[in-house]
Design a protein around this motif. Structure first.
Motif, mmCIF file in Angstrom:
data_model
loop_
_atom_site.group_PDB
_atom_site.id
_atom_site.type_symbol
_atom_site.label_atom_id
_atom_site.label_comp_id
_atom_site.label_asym_id
_atom_site.label_seq_id
_atom_site.Cartn_x
_atom_site.Cartn_y
_atom_site.Cartn_z
ATOM 1 N N ALA A 11 8.053 -9.315 8.451
ATOM 2 C CA ALA A 11 8.124 -8.422 7.292
ATOM 3 C C ALA A 11 9.294 -8.808 6.376
ATOM 4 O O ALA A 11 9.219 -8.648 5.161
ATOM 5 C CB ALA A 11 8.251 -6.973 7.733
ATOM 6 N N CYS A 77 5.500 -3.079 13.288
ATOM 7 C CA CYS A 77 4.855 -4.303 13.768
ATOM 8 C C CYS A 77 4.435 -4.106 15.220
ATOM 9 O O CYS A 77 5.226 -3.640 16.040
ATOM 10 C CB CYS A 77 5.857 -5.448 13.645
ATOM 11 N N PRO A 228 2.733 -6.915 10.768
ATOM 12 C CA PRO A 228 2.902 -8.075 9.891
ATOM 13 C C PRO A 228 2.378 -9.387 10.480
ATOM 14 O O PRO A 228 1.995 -10.288 9.728
ATOM 15 C CB PRO A 228 4.419 -8.145 9.681
ATOM 16 N N HIS A 251 -1.116 -3.918 4.533
ATOM 17 C CA HIS A 251 -0.434 -3.228 5.637
ATOM 18 C C HIS A 251 -0.521 -1.736 5.303
ATOM 19 O O HIS A 251 -0.516 -1.359 4.117
ATOM 20 C CB HIS A 251 1.024 -3.695 5.695
#
Lengths: 294, 157
Positions: A11, A77, A228, A251
């Motif tokens: 990210a 994540c 991510p 996302h």
């Protein structure tokens, strides 16, 4: 509760648009955050596969850093969640491992006590669903192909989740005024995990290609991910396939940002590999409609 | 981890070879990985550390979730990889990611192109992290030097 955002390497260093969207969305939701400096989680696929104890120690350093600020970690994540949550549970159950970790950490003046919890941001958002719904300014009405990824759900002995028919993301997508579409093998892996993304590109892309074929067939306007690393595979990986699918990838914090009326260029979604133009246009039209109505 | 320990810790002895693991495997469809075969070999006490199929697993945990006997299949594969890696049987490309992590504290370090993207979308060029804090990074590197994964990397340099 105070949270420390654990952004993760991808990210920050490959998809900064996810970091940017996350900070804007969390701010809008009024989440109380403290800044803590972290390292790589470390990546569960490669580092845990090479040396379990080294993986534990590096993860414990990150957990200890959050503890110093009395904050829970919030990850955006699945990979970071997989590492931090699994390491946290392993250490709490294994006093021997905890002793080993603390011996290493003490050399740099740190210690792990297991006091900070590890939260996946999806669960934090799900716990504030009404708040989330109330902040939606633009109902995008997109058809969304949800990609859960693996390590948010599994292993279920750690997550306690229904891994074969989860509905939490469907619930969130609905609250945003979008519609989730069904497709075969919707819960299957993107093909990037376990070190396969770097270790065996051909296998990794074949797994992705199958996934993309099903997603394309669903007629979705976009793919929605909560990781991510999956995002990297779905966005960059799509461009490496022979077949052109051209399904934009968002996302969850980017979809929320757009639904909160934040412009695509502020969120940074225009920096993705697969063009997000059509989504941005739809969001812009919806924003203008609101202005006309007002 | 010794094979006998792995058998116990991951309940490999409970395997009845039903094949649900192989049938559920997203990677097995696209590669030579046959999870049931790996579990069979492990259960028989064979040394599979040179088996390349170990590295085709994406660690998605579907086999482990669906195993009717509760064998911790994925966890076992990950731990057997530890022995394989120590014996030098691993994709060499992974060393790049490990080196990056141990040197910089980031698995994927920032590139000049991404620095530009960060600045374009209004983020500070240097992320707020250990990698961009000289003192913290030095402490991290000191920690890393005490870890077995660092020795593994040194041997391969």
């Amino acid at each position: 509760m105070t949270y420390a955002l654990f952004p993760g390497c991808i990210a920050r260093n490959m998809y900064p648009s996810i970091e940017k969207s996350t900070s804007l969305v969390f701010k809008e939701l009024g989440l109380e955050m403290v800044d803590v400096k972290f390292t790589c989680c470390p990546a569960p696929g490669v580092i845990r596969s090479y040396d379990f104890d080294s993986w534990l120690v590096i993860a414990a350093r990150n957990l200890a850093a959050a503890e110093e600020r009395q904050a829970d970690l919030i990850t955006i994540c699945n990979g970071c969640f997989g590492t931090l949550e699994a390491a946290h549970r392993h250490l709490r159950k294994n006093p021997e491992a905890m002793g080993m970790v603390n011996e290493k950490l003490s050399a740099i003046g740190m210690s792990y006590r297991g006091r900070s919890e590890v939260k996946h941001f999806v669960d934090v958002l799900d716990g504030r669903l009404e708040d989330l719904r109330g902040k939606v300014k633009v109902e995008l009405g997109l058809k969304v192909a949800i990609h859960y990824g693996c390590h948010y759900l599994k292993p279920s002995c750690e997550s306690g989740r229904n891994v074969e028919s989860p509905v939490v993301l469907e619930r969130i997508v609905q609250a945003l005024g979008c519609e989730s579409v069904d497709f075969p093998e919707r819960l299957s892996c993107c093909g990037a995990g376990g070190g396969v993304w770097s270790g065996d590109e051909s296998v990794s892309l074949k797994i992705l290609d199958r996934k993309m074929r099903f997603i394309k067939g669903s007629g979705a306007d976009c793919i929605l991910d909560i990781c991510p690393f999956c995002h990297l595979q779905l966005d960059q990986g799509q461009k490496r396939l022979k077949e052109r699918y051209d399904v934009p990838v968002l996302h969850l914090n980017q979809l929320i940002g757009l639904s909160f009326g934040i412009k695509d260029k502020v969120l940074g979604v225009h920096t993705h590999m697969v063009a997000t133009r059509d989504i941005a246009k739809k969001a812009k039209r919806a924003r203008l409609d609101i202005k006309v109505d007002a | 981890m010794k094979v006998a320990d792995a058998l116990k810790e991951f309940d490999l002895a409970k395997c009845v070879q039903c094949g649900k693991c192989t049938a559920s495997c997203p990677s097995g469809r696209e590669s030579n990985l046959r999870t049931r075969r790996l579990v069979f070999l492990l259960k028989s006490g064979a040394d599979i550390t040179a088996d390349k199929d170990l590295w085709a697993c994406t660690t998605c945990y579907t086999c482990q979730e669906r195993c009717p006997k509760g064998v911790k299949v994925t966890d076992a594969i990950i731990r057997i990889r530890n022995s394989a890696a120590r014996a030098g049987n691993r994709p060499s490309i992974h060393l790049t990611a490990i080196r990056s992590l141990l040197d910089s504290s980031d698995g994927f370090p920032i590139t000049p192109e991404i620095a530009k993207v960060r600045s374009m979308i209004g983020l500070p060029i240097d992320p707020w992290d250990v990698a961009h804090d000289t003192e913290q990074k030095e402490k991290f590197r000191r920690l890393v030097r005490s870890l077995a994964i660092n020795d593994m990397l040194e041997e391969s340099r």
